[in-house]
Design a protein around this motif. Sequence first.
Motif, PDB file in Angstrom:
ATOM      1  N   VAL A  91      50.068  47.248  19.739  1.00  0.00           N
ATOM      2  CA  VAL A  91      48.900  46.331  20.138  1.00  0.00           C
ATOM      3  C   VAL A  91      49.535  45.586  21.370  1.00  0.00           C
ATOM      4  CG1 VAL A  91      47.121  44.747  19.748  1.00  0.00           C
ATOM      5  CG2 VAL A  91      47.765  46.486  17.907  1.00  0.00           C
ATOM      6  N   ILE A  92      48.677  45.683  22.360  1.00  0.00           N
ATOM      7  CA  ILE A  92      49.031  44.633  23.509  1.00  0.00           C
ATOM      8  C   ILE A  92      47.861  43.558  23.912  1.00  0.00           C
ATOM      9  CG2 ILE A  92      49.372  44.783  26.143  1.00  0.00           C
ATOM     10  CD1 ILE A  92      49.890  48.230  25.271  1.00  0.00           C
ATOM     11  N   LEU A  93      48.170  42.511  23.952  1.00  0.00           N
ATOM     12  CA  LEU A  93      47.349  41.328  24.049  1.00  0.00           C
ATOM     13  C   LEU A  93      47.263  40.931  25.338  1.00  0.00           C
ATOM     14  CD1 LEU A  93      48.468  39.299  21.167  1.00  0.00           C
ATOM     15  CD2 LEU A  93      46.867  40.996  20.932  1.00  0.00           C
ATOM     16  N   ALA A  94      45.926  41.296  26.214  1.00  0.00           N
ATOM     17  CA  ALA A  94      45.957  40.841  27.426  1.00  0.00           C
ATOM     18  C   ALA A  94      45.410  39.290  27.534  1.00  0.00           C
ATOM     19  CB  ALA A  94      44.644  41.848  28.064  1.00  0.00           C
TER      20      ALA A  94
ATOM     21  N   CYS B 134      52.627  41.278  24.595  1.00  0.00           N
ATOM     22  CA  CYS B 134      51.711  40.238  25.513  1.00  0.00           C
ATOM     23  C   CYS B 134      51.721  41.026  26.933  1.00  0.00           C
ATOM     24  CB  CYS B 134      51.954  38.653  25.638  1.00  0.00           C
ATOM     25  SG  CYS B 134      50.996  37.831  24.208  1.00  0.00           S
ATOM     26  N   SER B 135      50.514  41.035  27.579  1.00  0.00           N
ATOM     27  CA  SER B 135      50.484  41.320  29.042  1.00  0.00           C
ATOM     28  C   SER B 135      49.822  40.371  29.674  1.00  0.00           C
ATOM     29  CB  SER B 135      49.614  42.720  29.417  1.00  0.00           C
ATOM     30  OG  SER B 135      49.429  42.843  30.587  1.00  0.00           O
ATOM     31  N   GLN B 136      50.561  39.212  30.291  1.00  0.00           N
ATOM     32  CA  GLN B 136      49.935  37.978  30.687  1.00  0.00           C
ATOM     33  C   GLN B 136      49.546  38.025  32.312  1.00  0.00           C
ATOM     34  OE1 GLN B 136      52.408  34.608  30.654  1.00  0.00           O
ATOM     35  NE2 GLN B 136      50.822  33.042  31.049  1.00  0.00           N
ATOM     36  N   GLU B 137      48.104  37.407  32.359  1.00  0.00           N
ATOM     37  CA  GLU B 137      47.517  37.281  33.421  1.00  0.00           C
ATOM     38  C   GLU B 137      48.126  36.196  34.190  1.00  0.00           C
ATOM     39  OE1 GLU B 137      43.323  37.784  33.165  1.00  0.00           O
ATOM     40  OE2 GLU B 137      43.689  38.973  31.258  1.00  0.00           O
ATOM     41  N   THR B 138      48.368  36.109  35.550  1.00  0.00           N
ATOM     42  CA  THR B 138      48.414  34.817  36.434  1.00  0.00           C
ATOM     43  C   THR B 138      47.203  34.254  36.776  1.00  0.00           C
ATOM     44  OG1 THR B 138      49.067  36.177  38.200  1.00  0.00           O
ATOM     45  CG2 THR B 138      50.842  35.192  36.905  1.00  0.00           C
ATOM     46  N   GLU B 139      46.311  35.077  36.979  1.00  0.00           N
ATOM     47  CA  GLU B 139      44.809  35.023  37.376  1.00  0.00           C
ATOM     48  C   GLU B 139      43.746  35.769  36.620  1.00  0.00           C
ATOM     49  OE1 GLU B 139      43.499  36.092  41.079  1.00  0.00           O
ATOM     50  OE2 GLU B 139      44.595  37.940  41.247  1.00  0.00           O
ATOM     51  N   PRO B 140      42.560  35.056  36.076  1.00  0.00           N
ATOM     52  CA  PRO B 140      41.892  35.693  35.279  1.00  0.00           C
ATOM     53  C   PRO B 140      41.524  37.308  35.959  1.00  0.00           C
ATOM     54  CG  PRO B 140      41.144  33.418  35.597  1.00  0.00           C
ATOM     55  CD  PRO B 140      41.913  33.883  36.488  1.00  0.00           C
ATOM     56  N   LEU B 141      41.552  38.429  35.370  1.00  0.00           N
ATOM     57  CA  LEU B 141      41.334  39.455  36.155  1.00  0.00           C
ATOM     58  C   LEU B 141      40.195  40.324  35.517  1.00  0.00           C
ATOM     59  CD1 LEU B 141      44.995  40.913  36.073  1.00  0.00           C
ATOM     60  CD2 LEU B 141      43.789  40.417  37.871  1.00  0.00           C
ATOM     61  N   GLY B 142      39.115  39.605  34.924  1.00  0.00           N
ATOM     62  CA  GLY B 142      38.004  40.303  34.419  1.00  0.00           C
ATOM     63  C   GLY B 142      38.217  41.014  33.157  1.00  0.00           C
ATOM     64  N   THR B 143      37.546  42.238  32.813  1.00  0.00           N
ATOM     65  CA  THR B 143      37.709  42.847  31.779  1.00  0.00           C
ATOM     66  C   THR B 143      38.096  44.326  32.225  1.00  0.00           C
ATOM     67  OG1 THR B 143      35.301  43.733  32.113  1.00  0.00           O
ATOM     68  CG2 THR B 143      35.542  42.088  30.685  1.00  0.00           C
ATOM     69  N   ALA B 144      38.418  44.567  33.354  1.00  0.00           N
ATOM     70  CA  ALA B 144      39.179  46.015  33.681  1.00  0.00           C
ATOM     71  C   ALA B 144      40.447  45.666  34.248  1.00  0.00           C
ATOM     72  CB  ALA B 144      38.349  46.665  34.680  1.00  0.00           C
ATOM     73  N   GLY B 145      40.640  44.555  35.097  1.00  0.00           N
ATOM     74  CA  GLY B 145      41.936  44.178  35.677  1.00  0.00           C
ATOM     75  C   GLY B 145      43.049  44.293  34.554  1.00  0.00           C
ATOM     76  N   PRO B 146      42.733  43.594  33.505  1.00  0.00           N
ATOM     77  CA  PRO B 146      44.034  43.767  32.722  1.00  0.00           C
ATOM     78  C   PRO B 146      44.612  45.040  32.180  1.00  0.00           C
ATOM     79  CG  PRO B 146      42.324  42.034  31.764  1.00  0.00           C
ATOM     80  CD  PRO B 146      41.739  42.921  32.926  1.00  0.00           C
ATOM     81  N   LEU B 147      43.598  46.009  32.256  1.00  0.00           N
ATOM     82  CA  LEU B 147      43.975  47.592  31.719  1.00  0.00           C
ATOM     83  C   LEU B 147      45.167  47.893  32.929  1.00  0.00           C
ATOM     84  CD1 LEU B 147      41.282  47.105  30.359  1.00  0.00           C
ATOM     85  CD2 LEU B 147      41.135  49.469  30.238  1.00  0.00           C
ATOM     86  N   ALA B 148      44.753  47.664  34.261  1.00  0.00           N
ATOM     87  CA  ALA B 148      45.658  47.991  35.250  1.00  0.00           C
ATOM     88  C   ALA B 148      47.085  47.382  35.207  1.00  0.00           C
ATOM     89  CB  ALA B 148      45.033  47.740  36.804  1.00  0.00           C
TER      90      ALA B 148
END
Length: 361
Positions: free
Chosen positions: A49-52, A77-91
């Motif tokens: 399980v990967i947590l965005a 964990c896959s950590q965003e440095t800026e909010p990426l919406g609901t699709a960006g985290p998949l990329a």
Amino acid sequence: MKALILVGGFGTRLRPLTLSFPKPLVDFANKPMILHQIEALKDVGVTEVILAINYRPEVMINFLKDFEDKLGIKITCSQETEPLGTAGPLALARDKLVDGSGEPFFVLNSDVISEYPFAELIQFHKSHGGEATIMVTKVDEPSKYGVVVMDEETGRVDRFVEKPKIFVGNKINAGIYLLNPSVLDHIELRPTSIEKEVFPKISAGQKLYAMVLPGFWMDIGQPKDYITGLRLYLDSLRKKAPSRLAAGPHIVGNVLVHENAVIGEGCLIGPDVAIGPGCVIESGVRLSRCTVMRGVRIKKHSCVSSSIIGWHSTVGQWARIENMTILGEDVHVSDEVYSNGGVVLPHKEIKSSILKPEIVM
């Protein structure tokens, strides 16, 4: 198989509870919200399980380390440095999601509670041969949501209509998806929406299918819906595993009581109540439609309804707590105090009544 859970940001709508814990770790029916999802994923063979996440990943990971071993499932964990919406985290998590097996992966919104019929979802996804499957749920007032217009026979999605003024259907996106790895080719690494940008593209190519979610569904990201979600969850438990619910002369309707909670004489508990570990409910207490979290003490002859009592709080004798009152962690309400919809931040002492809904800083 793998799964990505969209954890996202600060959980502002569930404050003051989220001032103490990230939202997915807030208890729901006596265990962290996200654990309901992780356990259901494990049951259908998900191994990672990967947590965005873009907020306090260290808290999440430290907390979930225990469950990695208990459940035998890898959590990263896959950590965003800026909010990426609901699709960006998949990329962003592409390298973690694609392992060359070609197997589809799950994507879930972390606020969604349901019976998680993942086995049926896998079966349906494999049968239609499309690129992506979304789960949809029926609602009474579709005009408040984005509606999914689909072929009732095959499940193929025709189009999406945002907050329709005239009736086009009553099925909305339930925030549970099963996607082929090829879906990632449609997503750029930038802030982007899976609902508004990615799915319409796939549906235009006739490769998007929807399955109607059996059983209940609720987005529990705000207090009113959290309380409703608890009622639906306990209803479902009554049908599927009634032995997990409390029984006895002092219990009304569906009530979940942790095995080491203590309940005094002459109480009346229920309907739709969850009492967490280490709680002490003294004699003559009345509880209905509420959650009492870990380590709470409710003193004699108090009444709590339609409210959430946060971890390690105390409600004094003859106090009355109602109308969507939310007590943060370690809040102490004095004897004979009344709270009508008070939202109280952590580590406060309440000595006088809260007569109308307000935030107590």
